[in-house]
Scaffold this motif. Structure first.
Motif, PDB file in Angstrom:
ATOM      1  N   GLU A  79      51.357  65.813  69.530  1.00 12.52           N
ATOM      2  CA  GLU A  79      52.718  65.933  68.999  1.00 12.52           C
ATOM      3  C   GLU A  79      53.743  66.422  70.028  1.00 12.52           C
ATOM      4  O   GLU A  79      54.937  66.335  69.803  1.00 12.52           O
ATOM      5  CB  GLU A  79      52.803  66.725  67.705  1.00 12.52           C
ATOM      6  CG  GLU A  79      52.142  68.036  67.531  1.00 12.52           C
ATOM      7  CD  GLU A  79      50.638  68.032  67.257  1.00 12.52           C
ATOM      8  OE1 GLU A  79      50.093  69.116  67.381  1.00 12.52           O
ATOM      9  OE2 GLU A  79      50.014  67.012  66.961  1.00 12.52           O
ATOM     10  N   TYR A  80      53.285  66.906  71.174  1.00 14.23           N
ATOM     11  CA  TYR A  80      54.216  67.294  72.238  1.00 14.23           C
ATOM     12  C   TYR A  80      54.693  66.036  72.949  1.00 14.23           C
ATOM     13  O   TYR A  80      53.892  65.271  73.468  1.00 14.23           O
ATOM     14  CB  TYR A  80      53.548  68.228  73.253  1.00 14.23           C
ATOM     15  CG  TYR A  80      53.327  69.620  72.749  1.00 14.23           C
ATOM     16  CD1 TYR A  80      54.319  70.577  72.870  1.00 14.23           C
ATOM     17  CD2 TYR A  80      52.130  69.987  72.163  1.00 14.23           C
ATOM     18  CE1 TYR A  80      54.115  71.872  72.401  1.00 14.23           C
ATOM     19  CE2 TYR A  80      51.919  71.269  71.690  1.00 14.23           C
ATOM     20  CZ  TYR A  80      52.918  72.209  71.815  1.00 14.23           C
ATOM     21  OH  TYR A  80      52.720  73.472  71.356  1.00 14.23           O
ATOM     22  N   GLU A  81      56.006  65.840  72.983  1.00 16.06           N
ATOM     23  CA  GLU A  81      56.563  64.660  73.658  1.00 16.06           C
ATOM     24  C   GLU A  81      56.902  64.942  75.107  1.00 16.06           C
ATOM     25  O   GLU A  81      56.833  64.065  75.948  1.00 16.06           O
ATOM     26  CB  GLU A  81      57.810  64.187  72.930  1.00 16.06           C
ATOM     27  CG  GLU A  81      57.526  63.622  71.558  1.00 16.06           C
ATOM     28  CD  GLU A  81      58.791  63.087  70.929  1.00 16.06           C
ATOM     29  OE1 GLU A  81      59.436  62.218  71.546  1.00 16.06           O
ATOM     30  OE2 GLU A  81      59.134  63.558  69.844  1.00 16.06           O
ATOM     31  N   PHE A  82      57.326  66.174  75.401  1.00 13.99           N
ATOM     32  CA  PHE A  82      57.693  66.513  76.768  1.00 13.99           C
ATOM     33  C   PHE A  82      57.654  68.023  76.961  1.00 13.99           C
ATOM     34  O   PHE A  82      57.613  68.787  75.995  1.00 13.99           O
ATOM     35  CB  PHE A  82      59.071  65.959  77.149  1.00 13.99           C
ATOM     36  CG  PHE A  82      60.142  66.194  76.119  1.00 13.99           C
ATOM     37  CD1 PHE A  82      60.831  67.394  76.055  1.00 13.99           C
ATOM     38  CD2 PHE A  82      60.462  65.203  75.205  1.00 13.99           C
ATOM     39  CE1 PHE A  82      61.806  67.603  75.108  1.00 13.99           C
ATOM     40  CE2 PHE A  82      61.443  65.397  74.246  1.00 13.99           C
ATOM     41  CZ  PHE A  82      62.120  66.603  74.202  1.00 13.99           C
ATOM     42  N   THR A  97      65.857  63.797  73.577  1.00 11.97           N
ATOM     43  CA  THR A  97      65.505  62.786  72.576  1.00 11.97           C
ATOM     44  C   THR A  97      66.548  61.672  72.543  1.00 11.97           C
ATOM     45  O   THR A  97      66.204  60.486  72.481  1.00 11.97           O
ATOM     46  CB  THR A  97      65.343  63.438  71.193  1.00 11.97           C
ATOM     47  OG1 THR A  97      64.315  64.438  71.284  1.00 11.97           O
ATOM     48  CG2 THR A  97      64.961  62.425  70.136  1.00 11.97           C
ATOM     49  N   LYS A 149      66.071  59.652  75.604  1.00 14.08           N
ATOM     50  CA  LYS A 149      64.853  58.861  75.428  1.00 14.08           C
ATOM     51  C   LYS A 149      65.148  57.598  74.629  1.00 14.08           C
ATOM     52  O   LYS A 149      64.703  56.507  74.975  1.00 14.08           O
ATOM     53  CB  LYS A 149      63.794  59.705  74.724  1.00 14.08           C
ATOM     54  CG  LYS A 149      62.512  58.999  74.412  1.00 14.08           C
ATOM     55  CD  LYS A 149      61.605  59.913  73.627  1.00 14.08           C
ATOM     56  CE  LYS A 149      61.319  59.244  72.320  1.00 14.08           C
ATOM     57  NZ  LYS A 149      60.364  59.839  71.481  1.00 14.08           N
ATOM     58  N   GLU A 165      64.637  53.823  75.865  1.00 13.87           N
ATOM     59  CA  GLU A 165      63.815  52.859  75.139  1.00 13.87           C
ATOM     60  C   GLU A 165      64.630  51.625  74.752  1.00 13.87           C
ATOM     61  O   GLU A 165      64.135  50.506  74.830  1.00 13.87           O
ATOM     62  CB  GLU A 165      63.204  53.510  73.902  1.00 13.87           C
ATOM     63  CG  GLU A 165      62.114  54.497  74.253  1.00 13.87           C
ATOM     64  CD  GLU A 165      61.636  55.341  73.073  1.00 13.87           C
ATOM     65  OE1 GLU A 165      62.316  55.351  72.024  1.00 13.87           O
ATOM     66  OE2 GLU A 165      60.596  55.995  73.211  1.00 13.87           O
ATOM     67  N   LEU A 205      57.031  64.195  80.939  1.00 15.56           N
ATOM     68  CA  LEU A 205      57.012  63.316  79.770  1.00 15.56           C
ATOM     69  C   LEU A 205      55.581  63.088  79.314  1.00 15.56           C
ATOM     70  O   LEU A 205      54.698  62.869  80.129  1.00 15.56           O
ATOM     71  CB  LEU A 205      57.641  61.973  80.119  1.00 15.56           C
ATOM     72  CG  LEU A 205      59.011  62.041  80.786  1.00 15.56           C
ATOM     73  CD1 LEU A 205      59.435  60.650  81.229  1.00 15.56           C
ATOM     74  CD2 LEU A 205      60.022  62.651  79.848  1.00 15.56           C
ATOM     75  N   ASN A 259      52.900  61.343  76.020  1.00 17.54           N
ATOM     76  CA  ASN A 259      52.699  60.457  74.875  1.00 17.54           C
ATOM     77  C   ASN A 259      53.378  59.109  74.993  1.00 17.54           C
ATOM     78  O   ASN A 259      53.355  58.482  76.029  1.00 17.54           O
ATOM     79  CB  ASN A 259      53.110  61.160  73.572  1.00 17.54           C
ATOM     80  CG  ASN A 259      52.268  62.387  73.331  1.00 17.54           C
ATOM     81  OD1 ASN A 259      51.134  62.422  73.752  1.00 17.54           O
ATOM     82  ND2 ASN A 259      52.822  63.380  72.695  1.00 17.54           N
ATOM     83  N   LYS A 260      54.014  58.685  73.888  1.00 19.66           N
ATOM     84  CA  LYS A 260      54.547  57.330  73.788  1.00 19.66           C
ATOM     85  C   LYS A 260      55.569  57.029  74.867  1.00 19.66           C
ATOM     86  O   LYS A 260      55.577  55.962  75.437  1.00 19.66           O
ATOM     87  CB  LYS A 260      55.182  57.125  72.413  1.00 19.66           C
ATOM     88  CG  LYS A 260      54.198  57.166  71.288  1.00 19.66           C
ATOM     89  CD  LYS A 260      54.914  57.047  69.969  1.00 19.66           C
ATOM     90  CE  LYS A 260      54.351  58.118  69.063  1.00 19.66           C
ATOM     91  NZ  LYS A 260      55.190  58.450  67.978  1.00 19.66           N
ATOM     92  N   TRP A 261      56.446  57.982  75.174  1.00 14.21           N
ATOM     93  CA  TRP A 261      57.472  57.725  76.170  1.00 14.21           C
ATOM     94  C   TRP A 261      56.821  57.540  77.532  1.00 14.21           C
ATOM     95  O   TRP A 261      57.154  56.629  78.286  1.00 14.21           O
ATOM     96  CB  TRP A 261      58.478  58.855  76.186  1.00 14.21           C
ATOM     97  CG  TRP A 261      59.755  58.491  76.892  1.00 14.21           C
ATOM     98  CD1 TRP A 261      60.221  57.240  77.160  1.00 14.21           C
ATOM     99  CD2 TRP A 261      60.721  59.383  77.403  1.00 14.21           C
ATOM    100  NE1 TRP A 261      61.420  57.306  77.801  1.00 14.21           N
ATOM    101  CE2 TRP A 261      61.751  58.609  77.966  1.00 14.21           C
ATOM    102  CE3 TRP A 261      60.828  60.765  77.435  1.00 14.21           C
ATOM    103  CZ2 TRP A 261      62.868  59.190  78.557  1.00 14.21           C
ATOM    104  CZ3 TRP A 261      61.939  61.320  78.013  1.00 14.21           C
ATOM    105  CH2 TRP A 261      62.947  60.536  78.569  1.00 14.21           C
ATOM    106  N   ASP A 262      55.865  58.393  77.844  1.00 11.15           N
ATOM    107  CA  ASP A 262      55.149  58.278  79.105  1.00 11.15           C
ATOM    108  C   ASP A 262      54.469  56.917  79.191  1.00 11.15           C
ATOM    109  O   ASP A 262      54.512  56.236  80.192  1.00 11.15           O
ATOM    110  CB  ASP A 262      54.125  59.411  79.223  1.00 11.15           C
ATOM    111  CG  ASP A 262      53.510  59.492  80.601  1.00 11.15           C
ATOM    112  OD1 ASP A 262      54.261  59.409  81.588  1.00 11.15           O
ATOM    113  OD2 ASP A 262      52.286  59.618  80.675  1.00 11.15           O
TER     114      ASP A 262
END
Length: 155
Positions: free
Chosen positions: A70-73, A95, A98, A102, A145, A147-150
């Motif tokens: 759950e940690y995004e950054f 966010t 981000k 995206e 960064l 998760n998903k963004w990474d």
């Protein structure tokens, strides 16, 4: 999301920090409404600042946290950033950046320095925002960064 703050401010206005400075022979003076060690520094812990080093501690508070999905950054920053933005503002701003990254991912993927443009974009925009909020502030920060963004930036 909401920030998970992993640090404690070590400021001269904190009674425990002020007592620690005074126990080392220093003093905390109020300069234009801001408590400062020897009238110079707002922070009470540092690994530099030679004029005040004998009154400061270089011992950090250490927190251990398991990084979960759950940690995004992770943002690591000096007091210069936190003086002009709250943790909630930083999370909101990153966010928003981000989402812009995206939304324009196709443009970013053509950059020669890919996969770093997303992190550079966030850094550039936070730097711009901080410059507007505090013209003379010195701020140092890094954004890691996850998760998903990474994944998005490294695919």
């Amino acid at each position: 999301g909401l920030p998970h703050v992993l640090t404690k401010d070590h400021r001269a206005c904190d009674p425990a920090e002020k007592a620690a400075v005074e126990s080392r022979g220093g003093s905390v003076l109020s300069i234009m409404g801001s408590d400062r060690v020897q009238g110079l520094l707002q922070v009470t812990r540092s690994i530099g600042d030679l004029p005040c080093s004998q009154y400061l501690s270089c011992d950090p508070d250490v927190f251990q946290v398991q990084i979960t999905p759950e940690y995004e950054f992770l943002v690591i920053a000096s007091d210069g950033l936190w003086d002009v933005m709250s943790p909630v503002e930083v999370v909101k701003y990153i966010t928003e950046c981000k989402q812009e990254v995206e939304a324009s991912f196709d443009k970013l993927s053509t950059c020669s320095s890919f996969p770093t443009p997303g992190a550079r974009y966030v850094k550039k925009n936070i730097t711009k925002l901080c410059s507007v909020k505090a013209k003379m502030a010195i701020y140092v920060f890094a954004i890691f960064l996850f998760n998903k963004w990474d994944y998005l930036l490294n695919r």
